[in-house]
Write a protein that holds these residues in place. Sequence first.
Motif, PDB file in Angstrom:
ATOM      1  N   ILE A 246       0.812  -1.224   0.000  1.00 29.70           N
ATOM      2  CA  ILE A 246       0.000   0.000   0.000  1.00 29.70           C
ATOM      3  C   ILE A 246       0.841   1.267   0.000  1.00 29.70           C
ATOM      4  N   ARG A 247       2.138   1.127   0.239  1.00 31.17           N
ATOM      5  CA  ARG A 247       3.007   2.303   0.171  1.00 31.17           C
ATOM      6  C   ARG A 247       3.334   2.669  -1.273  1.00 31.17           C
ATOM      7  N   GLY A 248       2.985   1.768  -2.201  1.00 31.48           N
ATOM      8  CA  GLY A 248       3.105   2.084  -3.617  1.00 31.48           C
ATOM      9  C   GLY A 248       1.832   2.763  -4.097  1.00 31.48           C
ATOM     10  N   LYS A 249       1.637   2.799  -5.392  1.00 32.63           N
ATOM     11  CA  LYS A 249       0.429   3.439  -5.933  1.00 32.63           C
ATOM     12  C   LYS A 249      -0.728   2.434  -5.916  1.00 32.63           C
ATOM     13  N   ILE A 250      -1.616   2.568  -4.947  1.00 28.75           N
ATOM     14  CA  ILE A 250      -2.799   1.724  -4.840  1.00 28.75           C
ATOM     15  C   ILE A 250      -4.028   2.627  -4.773  1.00 28.75           C
ATOM     16  N   ASP A 251      -5.039   2.346  -5.578  1.00 28.07           N
ATOM     17  CA  ASP A 251      -6.239   3.175  -5.629  1.00 28.07           C
ATOM     18  C   ASP A 251      -7.370   2.633  -4.763  1.00 28.07           C
ATOM     19  N   LEU A 252      -7.323   1.344  -4.437  1.00 25.52           N
ATOM     20  CA  LEU A 252      -8.403   0.726  -3.657  1.00 25.52           C
ATOM     21  C   LEU A 252      -7.856  -0.518  -2.968  1.00 25.52           C
ATOM     22  N   VAL A 253      -8.264  -0.727  -1.713  1.00 24.37           N
ATOM     23  CA  VAL A 253      -7.951  -1.951  -0.980  1.00 24.37           C
ATOM     24  C   VAL A 253      -9.252  -2.700  -0.732  1.00 24.37           C
ATOM     25  N   VAL A 254      -9.257  -4.002  -1.009  1.00 26.63           N
ATOM     26  CA  VAL A 254     -10.425  -4.844  -0.780  1.00 26.63           C
ATOM     27  C   VAL A 254     -10.039  -5.957   0.182  1.00 26.63           C
ATOM     28  N   SER A 255     -10.802  -6.095   1.268  1.00 23.58           N
ATOM     29  CA  SER A 255     -10.540  -7.158   2.248  1.00 23.58           C
ATOM     30  C   SER A 255     -11.704  -8.136   2.243  1.00 23.58           C
ATOM     31  N   ALA A 256     -11.408  -9.410   1.983  1.00 19.90           N
ATOM     32  CA  ALA A 256     -12.427 -10.462   1.982  1.00 19.90           C
ATOM     33  C   ALA A 256     -12.018 -11.499   3.014  1.00 19.90           C
ATOM     34  N   GLY A 257     -12.769 -11.552   4.118  1.00 23.40           N
ATOM     35  CA  GLY A 257     -12.421 -12.441   5.219  1.00 23.40           C
ATOM     36  C   GLY A 257     -13.165 -12.018   6.471  1.00 23.40           C
ATOM     37  N   PRO A 258     -12.691 -12.415   7.643  1.00 19.39           N
ATOM     38  CA  PRO A 258     -13.361 -12.068   8.901  1.00 19.39           C
ATOM     39  C   PRO A 258     -13.160 -10.605   9.271  1.00 19.39           C
ATOM     40  N   ASP A 259     -13.967 -10.110  10.214  1.00 20.77           N
ATOM     41  CA  ASP A 259     -13.851  -8.716  10.652  1.00 20.77           C
ATOM     42  C   ASP A 259     -12.481  -8.421  11.252  1.00 20.77           C
TER      43      ASP A 259
END
Length: 321
Positions: A246-259
């Motif tokens: 995420i310290r690079g060029k990222i426009d969106l983070v998606v997390s699929a898993g538990p809370d």
Amino acid sequence: MRNIHLRCIDLNSKYCPCLLAQTNNCVFCSQLRGENTCDCNWCGVCVLYEKFWQTAVEGQGEKVLSRLEEETEYTIVKAMADHMYILEFPVSALLAEQLQKTGSFVFLRKPDDPQFCQFPVGIMDVTANKIKVAIEVVGPKSGRIFWKGNRRLTVKGPYYNGVFGQPWIENLTGGRVLVVAGGIGQAPALPLVKKLVENKNQVIAILAPGKVKTLFIEEELRQLGVTVEPVRSMRQNGMKRLEETIRGKIDLVVSAGPDEQHQAVIAAMQAAGINIPMAATNNATMCCGEGICGSCEKESKNGEKLKLCKVQSDVESVLGE
């Protein structure tokens, strides 16, 4: 992280006005909650108008369109560790079409069981009027599906609030996206990645086997052109890799898993001082999917009580600590 204004996932659909609007508990319309001022954050439709127009024109009183409910028979596509299964079953063309939407899920139960036995399951894939889901047997409701070898199911849907931050996934084009998926969370990650790739986004996926003990979507993601980075443990290895990426060029983070995974991702982004959009799978307890039973209700960080089967919100507001 950038915010999403609260809105009902069923707004502008055939399932609005719903029972909440009918009983003056609408999550979107302030006047249908008994308030005098209209402050609905206009989204192109007036639920109050739709409710009274329906009553006046149809002349049959207030009606609520029921979700589709169909009986079918499933096939076990794959059995995995610790009572986890990938199932596939046919549905009508109408239901299959409606389940193509991002964040779709259904309720499942045995045909002879009462309504309170139903439980929500996210859609993994829809092809040729067949839907694929992944189920982890965690209690009597999910266990009933496999009771005595009877493979008949009642499927009810569509429901749409299976992922928070849905607008980011649907509207981002030509971006660079980091997807973090662990264990059974790989199943709902697959359709999200497909939508992102369809919109010409470059996707990097960090996958961990979790309780499933296998990376069951890795091959399909690679076929989609996704850069896959397997890790042994999301907690021990995945979060470190996420912090680096995420310290690079990222426009969106998606997390699929538990809370717990979602919260770890939020914490990593905050620690890095990075303010980018985030989407995450919705793990709220649900019993009815219509905002009536109250099992999914949760208080947000600013004190609002949200019905998470219905309301789209930013992830940090719902899950941040």
